[in-house]
Design an enzyme around this catalytic site. Sequence first.
Site, PDB file in Angstrom:
ATOM      1  N   CYS A 335       0.831  -1.206   0.000  1.00 53.74           N
ATOM      2  CA  CYS A 335       0.000   0.000   0.000  1.00 53.74           C
ATOM      3  C   CYS A 335       0.864   1.254   0.000  1.00 53.74           C
ATOM      4  O   CYS A 335       1.558   1.522  -0.974  1.00 53.74           O
ATOM      5  CB  CYS A 335      -0.983  -0.040   1.167  1.00 53.74           C
ATOM      6  SG  CYS A 335      -2.384   1.074   0.968  1.00 53.74           S
ATOM      7  N   HIS A 432      -3.668  -5.617   1.233  1.00 49.56           N
ATOM      8  CA  HIS A 432      -3.450  -5.873   2.660  1.00 49.56           C
ATOM      9  C   HIS A 432      -3.987  -7.259   3.015  1.00 49.56           C
ATOM     10  O   HIS A 432      -4.836  -7.820   2.319  1.00 49.56           O
ATOM     11  CB  HIS A 432      -4.199  -4.846   3.508  1.00 49.56           C
ATOM     12  CG  HIS A 432      -3.587  -3.491   3.520  1.00 49.56           C
ATOM     13  ND1 HIS A 432      -2.387  -3.220   4.139  1.00 49.56           N
ATOM     14  CD2 HIS A 432      -4.031  -2.312   3.003  1.00 49.56           C
ATOM     15  CE1 HIS A 432      -2.109  -1.933   4.003  1.00 49.56           C
ATOM     16  NE2 HIS A 432      -3.076  -1.360   3.320  1.00 49.56           N
TER      17      HIS A 432
END
Length: 486
Positions: A335, A432
Amino acid sequence: MTAPCGRALMLQGTGSNVGKSMLVAGLIRAARLRGLNVAPFKPQNMSNNAAVTDDGGEIGRAQALQARAAGLAPHTDMNPILLKPETDTGAQLVVQGKRRALLGARDYFSAKRDLMAPVLDSFGRLRAAHDLVIVEGAGSPAEVNLRANDIANMGFACAADVPVVLVGDIDRGGVIAQIVGTQAVLDDRDRAQIAGFLVNKFRGDPRLFDDGYAYTVDRTGWPGFGVLPWFPDAWKLPAEDALDLKARESEGTFRVVCLGLSRIANFDDLDPLAQEPGVSLRILRAGEVLPGDTDLVILPGSKSTRGDLDFLRAQGWDVDLAAHRRRGGRILGICGGYQMLGHAVHDPDGIEGAPGSTPGLGLLDVATDMVPEKRLALTAARHVATDTPVNGYEIHIGRTSGADTGRPFAMVGDRPEGAISADGRVMGSYLHGLFSDNAFRGAFLQMVGAEPEGRDYDAGVEATLDALAAHVEAHLDVDGLLAAAR
């Protein structure tokens, strides 16, 4: 044991990090095992560790774990107000799962008077749908300077008429003063909401606190619901507070180092790695040097990508990463960490702070443009290098493009996701939670040179929640706690 529909009980702490989240999870699992239809609720949470919900929003990671303890899918009603700090004085405001604004601390204090309505709205739906709702407070009700417009502790408890059990943390010392002092500063109305107290995190023989416990009951006039000994397996459950990062470290022969960024987000990505017996996981802290024998460096998520790029450079980690790369080491950015690996992060509209651009690390041939739209999605993909299915979630602002995206980390259907360098040693992905997927974790670790044992991470979490519930049942007056719910 059954309870009338719509009952609720709230656990508030004498301070932050007293173990409320874990206690709520344990009490919820205990209530569920007794046959109750139970749900978690936290009016306001402040955390950069968020979970994506089935209804397309985001909530604090602790409420996602509590939902799991209840056997429920996470829902935005479980945490209607989420604050995600981006600077020391400002945070992103998320209301019922959706990003609303970036507010300074003073602005948020003023805005709170309008936030009780969505809080009570979400709570009402949960209360109508479940036998019991167990509510977690935030911070401490003793912060009476914040009582005006409070939605996190006594303000909510009084508005919703929910009884409160006060949790003290004996591990940090002064637990009698914590509890008695809280009673002393509360006004009469707030004090009347307290149904009793309990003591958490006792190390050693709890009987040694018998006199202190009796004194606290006598001094406050509140009933006590017990003393809960330290739960040694707490580290096996996903943590929400960055203060718990140290507990994520482990020992093994394959050396993984995660950069401890100042605005680290969704660091529970690391939890499954910490539980792999052959993996040594270390969180690198400010001022520390990246060890030369590191096998894999992880750049984690960040709530402020540009700010953490500056922080990273201030530690000299950019130089360490370049040296690690020259030695043939591997790097994975997740991310915000993925965004940092590119040539630049552009934020012309000031989405994450002051408008401008920040040079990236240049380890991937990509660049990122910050955009107002946040992507929130539960994502099923296929890891390209190992041809392994992987399930995770996306929760990010920003679009990344460049030549290295032609070598995607994963494929989401027909959509390429992430990027890999030409030699395959630098990888970036927006996914994630990928290491929670047992098949992917095993395949990835094998690909980078580790020897995974193939442990079932989800089964371990479930077993730990059951053990926590048994721990709570053994040491607390659970009958009394459930009877206190109103």
